[in-house]
Design an enzyme around this catalytic site. Sequence first.
Site, PDB file in Angstrom:
ATOM      1  N   PRO A 369      94.188   5.028  30.752  1.00 53.92           N
ATOM      2  CA  PRO A 369      94.248   5.154  29.226  1.00 53.92           C
ATOM      3  C   PRO A 369      93.944   3.920  28.098  1.00 53.92           C
ATOM      4  O   PRO A 369      94.499   3.523  28.501  1.00 53.92           O
ATOM      5  CB  PRO A 369      95.311   5.820  28.842  1.00 53.92           C
ATOM      6  CG  PRO A 369      95.859   6.570  30.414  1.00 53.92           C
ATOM      7  CD  PRO A 369      94.559   5.809  30.943  1.00 53.92           C
ATOM      8  N   GLY A 371      95.757   1.842  25.682  1.00 61.78           N
ATOM      9  CA  GLY A 371      96.740   1.424  25.409  1.00 61.78           C
ATOM     10  C   GLY A 371      98.322   1.129  25.926  1.00 61.78           C
ATOM     11  O   GLY A 371      99.102   1.226  25.592  1.00 61.78           O
ATOM     12  N   GLY A 373      98.055  -1.062  28.141  1.00 59.13           N
ATOM     13  CA  GLY A 373      98.530  -2.810  28.611  1.00 59.13           C
ATOM     14  C   GLY A 373      96.938  -3.605  29.452  1.00 59.13           C
ATOM     15  O   GLY A 373      97.371  -4.285  30.687  1.00 59.13           O
ATOM     16  N   LYS A 374      96.231  -3.023  29.476  1.00 58.49           N
ATOM     17  CA  LYS A 374      94.999  -3.324  30.338  1.00 58.49           C
ATOM     18  C   LYS A 374      94.308  -4.539  30.205  1.00 58.49           C
ATOM     19  O   LYS A 374      95.031  -5.886  30.604  1.00 58.49           O
ATOM     20  CB  LYS A 374      94.081  -2.303  30.137  1.00 58.49           C
ATOM     21  CG  LYS A 374      94.000  -1.351  30.842  1.00 58.49           C
ATOM     22  CD  LYS A 374      92.875  -0.129  31.603  1.00 58.49           C
ATOM     23  CE  LYS A 374      92.369  -0.337  29.851  1.00 58.49           C
ATOM     24  NZ  LYS A 374      93.437   0.551  29.195  1.00 58.49           N
ATOM     25  N   THR A 375      94.994  -4.907  28.537  1.00 57.14           N
ATOM     26  CA  THR A 375      93.834  -6.315  28.419  1.00 57.14           C
ATOM     27  C   THR A 375      95.719  -7.291  28.076  1.00 57.14           C
ATOM     28  O   THR A 375      94.797  -8.234  28.738  1.00 57.14           O
ATOM     29  CB  THR A 375      93.665  -5.727  26.941  1.00 57.14           C
ATOM     30  OG1 THR A 375      93.070  -4.899  27.150  1.00 57.14           O
ATOM     31  CG2 THR A 375      92.958  -7.130  26.338  1.00 57.14           C
ATOM     32  N   SER A 691      86.939  22.589  34.734  1.00 56.08           N
ATOM     33  CA  SER A 691      88.328  22.547  35.388  1.00 56.08           C
ATOM     34  C   SER A 691      89.283  23.449  33.793  1.00 56.08           C
ATOM     35  O   SER A 691      90.119  24.383  33.415  1.00 56.08           O
ATOM     36  CB  SER A 691      89.166  21.407  35.412  1.00 56.08           C
ATOM     37  OG  SER A 691      89.603  21.106  33.990  1.00 56.08           O
ATOM     38  N   LYS A 734      97.129  15.234  33.208  1.00 54.75           N
ATOM     39  CA  LYS A 734      97.369  16.101  32.471  1.00 54.75           C
ATOM     40  C   LYS A 734      98.982  17.172  32.721  1.00 54.75           C
ATOM     41  O   LYS A 734      99.262  17.437  31.568  1.00 54.75           O
ATOM     42  CB  LYS A 734      96.712  17.209  33.381  1.00 54.75           C
ATOM     43  CG  LYS A 734      95.010  17.430  32.687  1.00 54.75           C
ATOM     44  CD  LYS A 734      93.797  18.690  33.964  1.00 54.75           C
ATOM     45  CE  LYS A 734      93.034  17.989  33.977  1.00 54.75           C
ATOM     46  NZ  LYS A 734      91.685  18.769  34.648  1.00 54.75           N
TER      47      LYS A 734
HETATM   48  P1  ADP Z   1      94.424  -1.617  27.149  1.00 53.94           P
HETATM   49  O1  ADP Z   1      93.927  -2.741  26.891  1.00 53.94           O
HETATM   50  O2  ADP Z   1      94.889  -0.707  27.915  1.00 53.94           O
HETATM   51  O3  ADP Z   1      94.256  -0.382  25.571  1.00 53.94           O
HETATM   52  P2  ADP Z   1      96.733  -2.857  25.522  1.00 53.94           P
HETATM   53  O4  ADP Z   1      96.922  -4.051  26.395  1.00 53.94           O
HETATM   54  O5  ADP Z   1      95.614  -3.839  24.472  1.00 53.94           O
HETATM   55  O6  ADP Z   1      96.244  -1.855  26.327  1.00 53.94           O
HETATM   56  O7  ADP Z   1      98.279  -2.899  24.800  1.00 53.94           O
HETATM   57  C1  ADP Z   1      98.412  -2.470  23.410  1.00 53.94           C
HETATM   58  C2  ADP Z   1      99.675  -2.691  23.371  1.00 53.94           C
HETATM   59  O8  ADP Z   1     100.598  -2.659  24.056  1.00 53.94           O
HETATM   60  C3  ADP Z   1      99.517  -4.631  23.779  1.00 53.94           C
HETATM   61  O9  ADP Z   1     100.715  -4.483  23.029  1.00 53.94           O
HETATM   62  C4  ADP Z   1     100.939  -4.528  25.154  1.00 53.94           C
HETATM   63  O10 ADP Z   1     101.759  -6.029  25.456  1.00 53.94           O
HETATM   64  C5  ADP Z   1     101.500  -3.848  25.130  1.00 53.94           C
HETATM   65  N1  ADP Z   1     102.058  -2.400  26.508  1.00 53.94           N
HETATM   66  C6  ADP Z   1     101.249  -2.098  26.961  1.00 53.94           C
HETATM   67  N2  ADP Z   1     102.036  -1.881  28.154  1.00 53.94           N
HETATM   68  C7  ADP Z   1     102.924  -2.528  28.308  1.00 53.94           C
HETATM   69  C8  ADP Z   1     104.352  -2.489  29.130  1.00 53.94           C
HETATM   70  N3  ADP Z   1     104.101  -1.767  30.550  1.00 53.94           N
HETATM   71  N4  ADP Z   1     104.848  -3.223  28.707  1.00 53.94           N
HETATM   72  C9  ADP Z   1     104.672  -4.109  27.669  1.00 53.94           C
HETATM   73  N5  ADP Z   1     104.083  -4.155  26.238  1.00 53.94           N
HETATM   74  C10 ADP Z   1     103.376  -2.955  26.548  1.00 53.94           C
END
Ligand code: ADP
Length: 804
Positions: A369, A371, A373-375, A691, A734
Amino acid sequence: MQENDQAQQGSQMTRETGQVNVPILPLRNIVFFPGQIMPLFVGRPSSVRLIEEAHQAQRPVLVLTQRDSSVDSPHTADLYTKGTVVRVVKIYTMPDGSKSVVVQGQYRAEFLRMTDEEPYLTGDIQPLEEEIPSIEDVEVSALVSNIRQQLKKLEQLLPDSNPEQLNLIMNTQEAETFAFLVAAMLNLPVPEKQELLETMDMKEFLNKLVVALSKIIQRQELSQKIQAEVQDSINKAQREYFLREQLRAIKKELGEEKDQLEVDELKKKLEDIDMPEEVREVAEKELNRLSVMSPAAAEYGVTRNYLDWLLEMPWKVSTEDNLEISAVKKQLDTDHYGLENVKNRILEFLAVRKLKNDMRGPILCFVGPPGVGKTSLGRSIAEAMGRKYVRFSLGGVRDEAEIRGHRRTYIGALPGRVIQSIKKAGSNNPVMVLDEIDKVGMDFRGDPTSALLEVLDPEQNVHFSDHYLEVPFDLSNVLFIATANTLDTIQPALRDRMEIIEIPSYILDEKVHIARQHLLPKQREEHGISGKQLVMSDDVISDIIDRYTRESGVRNLERKLADVCRGAALRIAEGKAKRVTVKKEDLPDYISSRKYYPEVAERITSPGIATGLAWTPVGGDILFIEATKMKGKGRLTITGQVRDVMKESVQAAMSYISANAKELGVPENFRDTLDIHVHVPAGAVPKDGPSAGVTMLTSLTSLLTGRVVRNDLGMTGEITLRGQVLPIGGIKEKVLAAHRAGLKAVMMPKRNEDDLKEIPESVRKEITFHLVERMDEVLEIALPKKGRKSESTKKSVETREENS
Ligand code: ADP
């Protein structure tokens, strides 16, 4: 001593027969021949006197050439012994007192001995015996005519030779005089001339002349040839120079002079850049085209732009990899809380690359999902490896040209995003994050997926060809990382190329940690606040998560924390406080946006409403299903962007209820008198999937029986017409969504029991799980009968009683 005053011509020569005593005149650099008439400049006082006295006395003089011209007062030893006897014809006095004297050569003679040294050299001489050759002699005449031809040739070669002198020679019939005049005329070194003078055999003399002449002619021809060549190259260079100057003048006149500088600059740049030969050739060709183009021409800009791209691509620029696994681990740990599995998978991936000593291979794809931290994981990997980081989003990309560029024939054409990103990175081996690879579209403009396949295929991307760039660029060193919310919409071919790493949603506890360790410090720093200046307890953070955000990741949480920091910064800057402690009740002052309430209890107030659990690409979520009835003729309306599969679930539920009306306590022919409307709120979001079947059935049964659904229960599961509950996917997301929404119980298919292992212990402890196999069990749990009051359902029962 005889005199002959008429002896004006070379042919008229007087000659002594025996020994005579004559004055000796030394000459520098000149070998005098009989028959030659020539002015001599006389400077030495002894010589002046010699000449004057000889002239007066009509006395012949022997001229001898100095062996070494640098000797000033030569003695007999400094002179050649053979010379020419001359007659002084005339003396001129020059303005500076020196004398110019015209002398005529008479015959050759040998100096025997010196008789006087003062006032000038005088000595005994002996005329040399010579055989006068007859011009009738065949050999002599052949030699003479040969020399004549040579002279003619020489005349052509020496355009500024003296024509009168040559004429005189040509008209000389007598072989000996002819030979002497030719010898006198030739520009030969003194020793060679002296040798000629001393040659008494006339045939030999003539032969030597032929050789000397051919040498001169050869030399002359050669030098002319060289000169012609030199002239040629000078002419060419000059011509070019003039043309260039003219061009420059024309350009200046047209106001285009600046562009020449531009071309020169580009040329210099091209020389300095390291690039594949193939590319260099193309660039040089374009540069040549540019140099003759008018800047006003439309094509000028296009070519110029293209050249800029060629010159600015990092063809051979790369960064050095740091594949120290421990360093990468450290970086990932510093930047990201938790995600142990994910981090391990990344480290394994890199370790394999390191051992294989090859960065090529499958592409990493983070799925989860928003946010989570993928990017930012991608960025950490880049940072840890010491690579450049670039990213672009594929969301909504429908046109192949976005990936691969437009051909240059299009107006405003540009390279595709891949090449653009490489240029931005400035190195040919960056970490390139391709965001939202699950949202690539496809339409008539071509299929971006096929271009993507080429980009991501290690076999093909060595020669990745962008339509704009035209020359291939090697992408094999790029580390591609894709991100997606769901795997479902990624084309199978593309999915096969990728190594999928799933990143799940965070639970409350994890979010609090992430906020405390990463997001809050980051935001504090961005707002210029120190840790001491802003105090916030974990409770407050939990409250922000609970009441101000509802998400799988932490993106909104980060925004809310930014809100708090901004507010605190204002307070500190205004001087209202030195240190801000944020309490729960202060939050509305900092965070403006709407709060989320634990709304489930409030929404479930009347029969027909049930809480479903849904999986969406942006994480799990709760979803309400509302059904209402009205008088009618059995019409069934379904609204809320419900797609086919979900609609079918409604039909199935209706059929099940009709078939089991009696057992369920529903009026048997309800379909004859009622219209039913099923609505799934959040109508803007399309919903689909089987579902929701269990929830549909619960909602409809609740509506038709008048029994209100438990308000602390979320449910999920597919149903069959026979009332079985079938397993479904996405349990973890879920359940986490149910937990986020404050639900205390989850009802789910028994056959999904295994999936519960994935759910964090802390969440599992707070939720009661009802594992069901059949619909009657569902209804038993979801629709409490009147009078059966549990702690958690007390409120809903009361509400129901009010309504009934
Ligand atoms: P996504 O690419 O999955 O949509 P982002 O990489 O943009 O998410 O992450 C959003 C923010 O949340 C970023 O500032 C990221 O550093 C932070 N973040 C997400 N997961 C973590 C984590 N496990 N530890 C620290 N920061 C995180």
